[in-house]
Design a protein around this motif. Sequence first.
Motif, mmCIF file in Angstrom:
data_model
loop_
_atom_site.group_PDB
_atom_site.id
_atom_site.type_symbol
_atom_site.label_atom_id
_atom_site.label_comp_id
_atom_site.label_asym_id
_atom_site.label_seq_id
_atom_site.Cartn_x
_atom_site.Cartn_y
_atom_site.Cartn_z
ATOM 1 N N UNK A 341 0.592 -1.211 -0.223
ATOM 2 C CA UNK A 341 -0.105 -0.043 -0.043
ATOM 3 C C UNK A 341 0.936 1.269 0.132
ATOM 4 N N UNK A 342 1.949 1.104 0.891
ATOM 5 C CA UNK A 342 2.751 2.240 0.845
ATOM 6 C C UNK A 342 3.549 2.546 -0.409
ATOM 7 N N UNK A 343 4.174 1.592 -1.231
ATOM 8 C CA UNK A 343 4.673 1.640 -2.562
ATOM 9 C C UNK A 343 3.511 2.300 -3.271
ATOM 10 N N UNK A 344 2.586 1.648 -3.691
ATOM 11 C CA UNK A 344 1.588 2.127 -4.661
ATOM 12 C C UNK A 344 0.949 3.591 -4.241
ATOM 13 N N UNK A 345 1.005 3.871 -2.955
ATOM 14 C CA UNK A 345 0.695 5.160 -2.818
ATOM 15 C C UNK A 345 1.454 6.252 -3.268
ATOM 16 N N UNK A 346 2.965 5.599 -3.373
ATOM 17 C CA UNK A 346 4.018 6.615 -3.965
ATOM 18 C C UNK A 346 3.966 6.537 -5.499
ATOM 19 N N UNK A 347 3.007 5.740 -6.056
ATOM 20 C CA UNK A 347 3.069 5.503 -7.569
ATOM 21 C C UNK A 347 4.172 4.447 -7.899
ATOM 22 N N UNK A 348 4.795 3.657 -7.079
ATOM 23 C CA UNK A 348 5.563 2.481 -7.291
ATOM 24 C C UNK A 348 5.193 1.408 -7.355
ATOM 25 N N UNK A 349 6.164 0.370 -7.477
ATOM 26 C CA UNK A 349 5.643 -1.010 -7.442
ATOM 27 C C UNK A 349 6.647 -1.952 -6.660
ATOM 28 N N UNK A 350 6.122 -3.201 -6.522
ATOM 29 C CA UNK A 350 6.944 -3.998 -5.350
ATOM 30 C C UNK A 350 6.698 -5.325 -6.212
ATOM 31 N N UNK A 351 7.867 -6.181 -6.274
ATOM 32 C CA UNK A 351 7.777 -7.515 -6.806
ATOM 33 C C UNK A 351 8.629 -8.255 -6.021
#
Length: 372
Positions: A341-351
């Motif tokens: 949620x934190x990563x996506x709120x910054x417009x990022x991605x996590x894999x």
Amino acid sequence: MKPLRVLVVEDLEDDYLLVRDELVAAGFTVVSERVDTAETLERVLAARDWDLILSDYSMPQFTALDALRILHASRQPDLPLVIVSGSIGESSAVAALKAGASNYVMKGSLAQLVPVVDRELKDARTRRERNEAFVALERAVRARDEFLSIASHELKTPLTSLRLQTESLLRAARRGGDVDRTNERVTTRLEAIERNAQRLTHLIERLLEFTRVTSGAIELAREHVDLVALVGAVVAQLADTFHDARSDVTVTSPERLEGSWDRERLENMLNDLLSNAAKFGPDGPIAVELEDLGSAARLRIIDRGIGIADVDQQRIFGPYERAVPERHYGGFGIGLWLTRQIVEAHGGTIEVQSAPRAGSTFTVTLPKGLPA
């Protein structure tokens, strides 16, 4: 054109073709097969998926009631079965409906077939969606109950320790005696109380963050952040965790890597990912790699731990989810969900790239969010 996979239980080829042509004329793209024995029906139901069964009522080899029994014992028991008969009496029709037939149409009135098929397909879709929603709700309830059980356990453990240390201090104070030895014991107990109080504070903060995120979108407090410095600070904060896990941590990074990010939330993200690396990769090295991609920053955290099976690699980013038993590793099962949620709120991605017993690599890409 509407695709339709229809299994026709019919002993007469001509009647089968009449039914098929009626469906094709109505705009269905029909994939069909005709069967006329119980053995063939069982085999075909087991071999492939179907949308609908159309069955004659009475055939030389068996009847629609036999077909219903076979259907209900198959892996597709909820398929609608419509009887298409040349001669079915009222009592037979009632018996078939009670046995589970969805509807019936007379062969002399095939113009009624398509409306009946449309209605039964719609009803079947509604039942399927309702069942899927019910299964999802059951799973959510089980996950919630498990989460509450785990949360109670995680909170109770430091509370029990706090209570025991406090009772020990009270006994020492009431006994008096050797002041130096008493002070030494008091200091040890107070340090233990402080550690458990910090753990309780962290757990409560995690629950509060989870509540905030689930109640609405994350509101970021962006500021100028050097990710290299922040990673170094979090690694230093977790020095005792890495020591207990017997894990050496190496950081590879440029001199600086700056962006407009929410410092506190990135700190929580790093804390979660690095704590997981130590928890699930004890006795092995942990590598942290930072890379400047120009408009974005890339973070990789690599461990050599137990790894994650392919089937679990997306599931672990859901709330309350875990790929390992709670009794072995503890935790609420919300860390990776909050991290995403934190990563996506910054417009990022996590894999994640991982395999059992081969370690895991978590890759986070964060847009810098700086003015051009």
